[in-house]
Write an enzyme that holds these catalytic residues in place. Structure first.
Site, PDB file in Angstrom:
ATOM      1  N   ASN A  19      55.721 -52.866 -62.643  1.00 54.13           N
ATOM      2  CA  ASN A  19      54.614 -53.699 -63.927  1.00 54.13           C
ATOM      3  C   ASN A  19      53.683 -52.478 -64.275  1.00 54.13           C
ATOM      4  O   ASN A  19      53.901 -51.332 -63.374  1.00 54.13           O
ATOM      5  CB  ASN A  19      54.339 -55.033 -63.321  1.00 54.13           C
ATOM      6  CG  ASN A  19      52.892 -53.929 -61.947  1.00 54.13           C
ATOM      7  OD1 ASN A  19      52.156 -53.410 -61.660  1.00 54.13           O
ATOM      8  ND2 ASN A  19      54.200 -55.169 -60.893  1.00 54.13           N
ATOM      9  N   ASP A  68      56.804 -60.351 -57.947  1.00 56.89           N
ATOM     10  CA  ASP A  68      57.064 -61.406 -56.902  1.00 56.89           C
ATOM     11  C   ASP A  68      58.571 -61.535 -56.796  1.00 56.89           C
ATOM     12  O   ASP A  68      58.870 -62.855 -56.085  1.00 56.89           O
ATOM     13  CB  ASP A  68      56.730 -62.064 -58.276  1.00 56.89           C
ATOM     14  CG  ASP A  68      55.158 -62.201 -58.908  1.00 56.89           C
ATOM     15  OD1 ASP A  68      54.678 -62.703 -57.830  1.00 56.89           O
ATOM     16  OD2 ASP A  68      54.514 -62.812 -60.234  1.00 56.89           O
ATOM     17  N   LYS A 110      74.174 -44.657 -57.034  1.00 55.86           N
ATOM     18  CA  LYS A 110      73.677 -45.964 -58.181  1.00 55.86           C
ATOM     19  C   LYS A 110      74.502 -45.971 -59.661  1.00 55.86           C
ATOM     20  O   LYS A 110      75.802 -45.769 -59.680  1.00 55.86           O
ATOM     21  CB  LYS A 110      73.617 -44.320 -59.509  1.00 55.86           C
ATOM     22  CG  LYS A 110      73.467 -44.641 -60.497  1.00 55.86           C
ATOM     23  CD  LYS A 110      72.803 -43.386 -61.353  1.00 55.86           C
ATOM     24  CE  LYS A 110      73.295 -43.573 -63.109  1.00 55.86           C
ATOM     25  NZ  LYS A 110      73.380 -42.189 -63.747  1.00 55.86           N
ATOM     26  N   PHE A 168      42.850 -61.536 -57.217  1.00 66.71           N
ATOM     27  CA  PHE A 168      42.983 -61.297 -58.035  1.00 66.71           C
ATOM     28  C   PHE A 168      44.036 -62.621 -58.818  1.00 66.71           C
ATOM     29  O   PHE A 168      44.806 -62.273 -58.472  1.00 66.71           O
ATOM     30  CB  PHE A 168      43.114 -59.296 -58.979  1.00 66.71           C
ATOM     31  CG  PHE A 168      41.814 -58.797 -58.852  1.00 66.71           C
ATOM     32  CD1 PHE A 168      41.404 -58.341 -57.383  1.00 66.71           C
ATOM     33  CD2 PHE A 168      41.148 -58.815 -60.049  1.00 66.71           C
ATOM     34  CE1 PHE A 168      40.228 -57.566 -57.611  1.00 66.71           C
ATOM     35  CE2 PHE A 168      39.908 -57.654 -60.176  1.00 66.71           C
ATOM     36  CZ  PHE A 168      39.510 -57.395 -58.581  1.00 66.71           C
ATOM     37  N   LYS A 200      46.184 -70.483 -51.736  1.00 68.83           N
ATOM     38  CA  LYS A 200      45.985 -69.131 -50.701  1.00 68.83           C
ATOM     39  C   LYS A 200      45.108 -69.117 -49.896  1.00 68.83           C
ATOM     40  O   LYS A 200      45.048 -68.213 -49.079  1.00 68.83           O
ATOM     41  CB  LYS A 200      46.385 -67.802 -51.968  1.00 68.83           C
ATOM     42  CG  LYS A 200      47.136 -67.388 -52.750  1.00 68.83           C
ATOM     43  CD  LYS A 200      47.199 -66.454 -53.563  1.00 68.83           C
ATOM     44  CE  LYS A 200      48.114 -66.787 -54.876  1.00 68.83           C
ATOM     45  NZ  LYS A 200      49.252 -65.364 -54.997  1.00 68.83           N
TER      46      LYS A 200
HETATM   47  O1  PMT Z   1      45.767 -51.120 -61.984  1.00 67.31           O
HETATM   48  P1  PMT Z   1      45.380 -51.503 -62.962  1.00 67.31           P
HETATM   49  O2  PMT Z   1      45.575 -51.585 -64.387  1.00 67.31           O
HETATM   50  O3  PMT Z   1      43.954 -51.139 -63.152  1.00 67.31           O
HETATM   51  O4  PMT Z   1      44.848 -53.646 -63.459  1.00 67.31           O
HETATM   52  C1  PMT Z   1      44.610 -54.085 -62.270  1.00 67.31           C
HETATM   53  C2  PMT Z   1      44.792 -55.370 -62.300  1.00 67.31           C
HETATM   54  C3  PMT Z   1      45.433 -56.094 -63.737  1.00 67.31           C
HETATM   55  C4  PMT Z   1      47.000 -54.436 -61.840  1.00 67.31           C
HETATM   56  C5  PMT Z   1      44.475 -55.760 -61.652  1.00 67.31           C
HETATM   57  O5  PMT Z   1      43.069 -56.596 -62.190  1.00 67.31           O
HETATM   58  C6  PMT Z   1      44.911 -57.367 -61.345  1.00 67.31           C
HETATM   59  O6  PMT Z   1      44.205 -58.787 -62.187  1.00 67.31           O
HETATM   60  N1  PMT Z   1      45.994 -57.283 -60.183  1.00 67.31           N
HETATM   61  C7  PMT Z   1      46.243 -58.559 -59.681  1.00 67.31           C
HETATM   62  C8  PMT Z   1      47.788 -58.336 -60.550  1.00 67.31           C
HETATM   63  C9  PMT Z   1      48.507 -59.973 -60.248  1.00 67.31           C
HETATM   64  O7  PMT Z   1      49.448 -59.667 -59.795  1.00 67.31           O
HETATM   65  O8  PMT Z   1      48.222 -60.964 -60.333  1.00 67.31           O
HETATM   66  P2  PMT Z   1      49.019 -62.815 -59.952  1.00 67.31           P
HETATM   67  O9  PMT Z   1      48.355 -63.453 -60.322  1.00 67.31           O
HETATM   68  O10 PMT Z   1      50.773 -62.314 -61.166  1.00 67.31           O
HETATM   69  O11 PMT Z   1      48.725 -62.745 -58.180  1.00 67.31           O
HETATM   70  C10 PMT Z   1      47.845 -62.946 -57.801  1.00 67.31           C
HETATM   71  C11 PMT Z   1      47.649 -62.446 -56.438  1.00 67.31           C
HETATM   72  O12 PMT Z   1      48.706 -62.507 -55.977  1.00 67.31           O
HETATM   73  C12 PMT Z   1      46.732 -60.740 -56.845  1.00 67.31           C
HETATM   74  O13 PMT Z   1      46.217 -60.260 -56.112  1.00 67.31           O
HETATM   75  C13 PMT Z   1      47.578 -60.289 -56.178  1.00 67.31           C
HETATM   76  O14 PMT Z   1      48.404 -58.951 -55.412  1.00 67.31           O
HETATM   77  C14 PMT Z   1      48.778 -61.786 -55.555  1.00 67.31           C
HETATM   78  N2  PMT Z   1      50.181 -61.495 -54.960  1.00 67.31           N
HETATM   79  C15 PMT Z   1      51.134 -61.848 -55.949  1.00 67.31           C
HETATM   80  C16 PMT Z   1      52.191 -61.768 -55.609  1.00 67.31           C
HETATM   81  C17 PMT Z   1      52.849 -61.918 -54.628  1.00 67.31           C
HETATM   82  N3  PMT Z   1      54.073 -61.181 -53.966  1.00 67.31           N
HETATM   83  N4  PMT Z   1      52.145 -61.623 -53.455  1.00 67.31           N
HETATM   84  C18 PMT Z   1      50.239 -61.282 -54.178  1.00 67.31           C
HETATM   85  O15 PMT Z   1      49.350 -61.371 -52.787  1.00 67.31           O
END
Ligand code: PMT
Length: 409
Positions: A212, A281, A291, A326, A344
């Site tokens: 990503n 995810d 490969k 986030f 969560k």
């Molecule tokens: O790095 P930059 O270019 O500055 O960009 C910053 C950002 C946009 C990546 C950052 O600000 C941000 O939003 N990060 C979370 C991105 C994200 O994965 O969001 P989500 O809505 O898919 O997931 C929500 C939360 O679950 C996040 O805290 C993520 O870390 C967490 N998560 C998701 C999947 C997973 N398997 N485990 C997790 O803990």
């Protein structure tokens, strides 16, 4: 960095090392970030670089001697010592470290270092044997015990041909150490922040991956702000265009499962978790070791969901610990973020807009909301990621649990 250095008065002390020419770049970056840099060149620094270069870069008169006719020698060093927001000595030779440690005042810089009460950052540069000499190490320890900060040295090929510690560290690291020193308030001293940052690369085969666009900028801003407030910071970092700041402990983790493992290893000793990484995810189960050859046939990837790291942290939270997530959303920001907070078991969620021109992956600015159990902020104005990191820690300080409690032993 403009958020931290803008409008600050920084005395840039340059002492006599082959690395003195690199101080021109430091001066230039200070100015670029809005600081007023006052260059001071020791007598031996002037054997390596000239005052004219620094005057051209900073627009300030370079101080080269205690007794220049244009200044009043009794007043000027005291006036500058008072006006400075910080002193940065880069490169710092064994000689200036010895003089500062012993309280000697035999030139402008050593005298003014005694007169100032501003924070002082030293960036040493010297031969590796000189650097590791007990006398130099004792001087460094003395200065550290008085609150002076040190950045570097870096390791590598030295001017004398030796390999080892002694190189002037990169300018970015110096500016980050300066940003930390400039923040006087250390409300998070004794606290440990565990942060995920950057992207994930989930392998498809040895040469391809699912990834990503996270650049690590948000994580960098959060780590730096935590250190500015006195915390010890561990960054579990995926691949990132912007690496974590100097002074943070970095645990590299390219995949979601490696990130989970690192978070599980460090959460027990941490006070605050912040999940700013864009965690993958899904992953490909058992990617082939060889490969995969290109073919004209359609390829189907089977994707297995990754364990949710933030949810694991929420579930394994003890009384004093705080967990922040986030939410990167293109729409329904508040609704999705509130759902994440609840599901969560997080204490706070930062919802941020992605898929727009001025916020999200790779951008310097962000559009965000802060969501807790009992409060949803109005949409915050467009701001830098550094400004959001500061608001985030203000919000964490206002949370009912843990962070205001006494630091652990
Ligand atoms: O790095 P930059 O270019 O500055 O960009 C910053 C950002 C946009 C990546 C950052 O600000 C941000 O939003 N990060 C979370 C991105 C994200 O994965 O969001 P989500 O809505 O898919 O997931 C929500 C939360 O679950 C996040 O805290 C993520 O870390 C967490 N998560 C998701 C999947 C997973 N398997 N485990 C997790 O803990």
């Amino acid at each position: 960095m403009r958020a931290f250095l803008g409008d600050k008065v920084i005395v840039l002390g340059v002492t006599g090392s082959i690395a003195a020419y690199k101080a021109c770049e430091i001066a230039s970056r200070l100015v670029e970030h809005g600081a007023q840099a006052i260059p001071v060149l020791s007598a031996s620094a002037q054997q390596f670089v000239g005052a004219a270069s620094f005057e051209g870069i900073t627009g300030q008169r370079a101080i080269t001697s205690m007794f220049e006719p244009a200044q009043n020698p009794d007043i000027e060093h005291i006036a500058v010592a008072r006006r400075a927001d910080a002193f940065l000595i880069a490169p710092a030779t064994a000689n200036i470290l010895a003089k500062a440690a012993q309280g000697m005042a035999d030139d402008w810089l050593s005298t003014t270092l005694l007169a100032t009460r501003a924070p002082v950052v030293f960036a040493p540069a010297m031969n590796m044997n000189m650097y590791s000499h007990p006398a130099v190490q004792a001087n460094i320890a003395t200065l550290q015990s008085r609150g002076c900060a040190f950045v570097g040295p870096g390791s590598g090929q030295l001017a004398c041909g030796d390999m080892g510690p002694g190189r002037l560290i990169e300018t970015q690291a110096i500016l980050e150490a300066l940003a930390v020193a400039l923040h006087h308030d250390k409300p998070l001293a004794g606290k440990r922040v565990l942060l995920t940052s950057g992207a994930n690369h989930e392998p498809i085969d040895p040469v391809r991956y699912i990834g990503n666009r996270s650049s690590g900028k948000m994580g960098h801003a959060i780590a730096l702000e935590a250190m500015r407030r006195g915390a010890t910071v561990t960054v579990v970092s995926g691949p990132a265009e912007v690496p974590p700041p100097y002074g943070a402990r970095v645990v590299p983790a390219h995949t979601a499962s490696a990130m989970l493992e690192a978070v599980q290893a460090h959460w027990g000793e941490s006070d605050i978790f912040i999940g700013a990484a864009a965690v993958a995810d899904y992953h490909v189960e058992n990617p082939p070791a060889a490969k995969q050859k290109r073919s004209t046939a359609t390829v189907h990837l089977e994707l297995t969901p990754n364990t949710d790291i933030a949810a694991w942290v929420g579930l394994n939270k003890r009384g004093h610990q705080i967990a922040v997530g986030f939410a990167a959303e293109t729409h329904n920001h508040l609704e999705f973020a509130q759902e994440k907070l609840r599901k969560k078991q997080l204490d706070l969620v930062v919802a941020n807009a992605v898929g727009v021109a001025d916020s999200g992956f790779g951008k310097a600015t962000t559009r965000a909301w802060l969501i807790t159990d009992d409060h949803v902020s109005a949409a915050l104005p467009l701001m830098s990621k550094e400004a959001l990191a500061a608001l985030l820690f203000d919000a964490i300080a206002g949370l009912p649990a843990g962070v205001s409690a006494a630091p652990r032993a």
